[in-house]
Design a protein around this motif. Sequence first.
Motif, PDB file in Angstrom:
ATOM      1  N   ARG A 404      42.335  21.441  41.232  1.00  0.00           N
ATOM      2  CA  ARG A 404      42.699  21.130  42.613  1.00  0.00           C
ATOM      3  C   ARG A 404      43.487  22.230  43.319  1.00  0.00           C
ATOM      4  N   ASP A 405      43.651  23.376  42.678  1.00  0.00           N
ATOM      5  CA  ASP A 405      44.460  24.438  43.290  1.00  0.00           C
ATOM      6  C   ASP A 405      43.898  24.910  44.633  1.00  0.00           C
ATOM      7  N   GLY A 406      42.591  24.852  44.807  1.00  0.00           N
ATOM      8  CA  GLY A 406      41.965  25.375  46.018  1.00  0.00           C
ATOM      9  C   GLY A 406      42.378  24.667  47.288  1.00  0.00           C
ATOM     10  N   CYS A 407      42.877  23.421  47.169  1.00  0.00           N
ATOM     11  CA  CYS A 407      43.332  22.691  48.362  1.00  0.00           C
ATOM     12  C   CYS A 407      44.849  22.729  48.507  1.00  0.00           C
ATOM     13  N   ARG A 408      45.512  23.509  47.644  1.00  0.00           N
ATOM     14  CA  ARG A 408      46.976  23.528  47.619  1.00  0.00           C
ATOM     15  C   ARG A 408      47.580  24.870  48.013  1.00  0.00           C
ATOM     16  N   VAL A 409      46.773  25.778  48.503  1.00  0.00           N
ATOM     17  CA  VAL A 409      47.246  27.116  48.877  1.00  0.00           C
ATOM     18  C   VAL A 409      48.268  26.993  50.018  1.00  0.00           C
ATOM     19  N   PRO A 410      49.345  27.795  50.000  1.00  0.00           N
ATOM     20  CA  PRO A 410      50.406  27.672  51.003  1.00  0.00           C
ATOM     21  C   PRO A 410      49.922  27.783  52.450  1.00  0.00           C
ATOM     22  N   ILE A 411      50.735  27.213  53.336  1.00  0.00           N
ATOM     23  CA  ILE A 411      50.441  27.137  54.770  1.00  0.00           C
ATOM     24  C   ILE A 411      50.682  28.488  55.440  1.00  0.00           C
TER      25      ILE A 411
END
Length: 531
Positions: A404-411
């Motif tokens: 799930r890292d791909g949807c958690r990249v910083p803003i």
Amino acid sequence: MRRSADVHAEIAEKSAWWRDAVFYQVYVRSFADSDGDGVGDLEGIRSRLGYLELLGVDALWLTPFYRSPMADHGYDVADPRDVDPLFGDLAAFDRLVADAHNCGIKVTVDLVPNHTSDQHEWFQAALRAGPGSPERERYHFREGRGGDGSLPPNNWTSVFGGPAWTRVADGQWYLHLFAPQQPDLNWTHPEVRADLERTLRFWLDRGADGFRIDVAHGMAKPYGLPDMDPRAEIGAGVLHDNALDPRFDDDGVHEIHRMIRKVLDEYPNAMVVGEIWVKENERFTRYLRADELHLGFNFRLVEAEFDADSVRSAIDSSLAAVAYVDSPATWTLSNHDVVRHVTRYGDGSLGQKRARAMALVELALPGVVYVYNGEELGLPNVELPEWALQDPIWLRSGHTERGRDGCRVPIPWEGDQPPFGFSSGVATWLPMPHEWAGLTVESQLEDPGSMLSLYRQALELRKTHPAFGGESLEWYGAPPGCFAFRRKGGGLICALNTGSAPVPLPPGQVLLASGPMAADQLPPDTAVWLV
């Protein structure tokens, strides 16, 4: 005869702040970094409250910020009543709550009652105490199967891949429905219940306005821990079927939620929403009975394809699930566990266009909306290099599922290159793509055609326009690939075209459109509000 106190409580709940609120999910690691270490924190969130006020959200949902070894980025909790130094301290939490309240924004926090970290003092004590000890009774320790006990106690699998059992040095096995570093608690143990009650009061007394319960369909386990049916679907983001999968949605879980609700009822205006991945509406509804959860996450829209019939079916199912309980529906398109919907809808300009349309559909619906941080910027999933992946799913699957890292990249906040104002440091906990220069908050704020401007307009109208009244819908006849509904009580009309050709608009004056209109025609991949 009913007591007047019960009547007053019922009236208060029908007008409660959360019944039509827009919540903003802050994935704490990825929102804003105040100290330059590349990881978001509580002071970072506090520094961006002005943005959240400008966006127009009513409440925040903060993902776990408790003391944790971070094996699952905070969902492995070592101390549920303290802040991990990575994110700040209790004083930082208090400042955040105070400032958010001054901005008119409520603050809700994540609870993780299904399991603890393997570094929690209870689990460490259980390992030291050995088989048959009272310390092990707080968890699910079992002897193995087979002549020498070398086989797991049953065939349960972990949501993150592999078996749901790990063997310890003395030969016993312990249960973990997620990572081995997340041992499941035994909810028949009175100390487990008492500890959660203490945690609830701890955060409510500090000013929290409510909770999101992680894996709210978990916790209770069936007697004897029977095997799973091999046909059961497994994995993160799967709706569980109780008939095939005894790991979740056991009837005993409702007693736990009644205990939680009893505590919350002592705190006026506090609320609780559960993460409920169950298939059957009838079983979903059980969680929303009058003495259980106020709200339940319904993931039908997350699972729906960008297709009018699929979306309409998801809406109808979600409304049907709450039709016989006094709970509004909840709507969400993305969260920290699923592929971002820009990517699900086709990525690139097509995904952006469809995401804009679905934002209007979602925000036109009666009930509660959850916006995942970054969706208001139109952020897609990121195809990260393998060296950067950190999700336990990546590790547990033997590097076959990226997790799930791909949807958690910083803003991305500002500037034209990473880290785009997210951090004063150079490196961020997940790398940020250079292509996000055009998606920053700074670049979108003054652009009337941006995704951010669309969300701001839509949220303002949703909050202030009388057409958004009423709690039910009626559907219009519509061409194939399209739908239109009207809010009963308010009169708002929302139309969506997922077909390949323009269609005539329903009667009414255009209030807001997700994209350019073609006279009295609704273009493909577009939604519109009319009054």
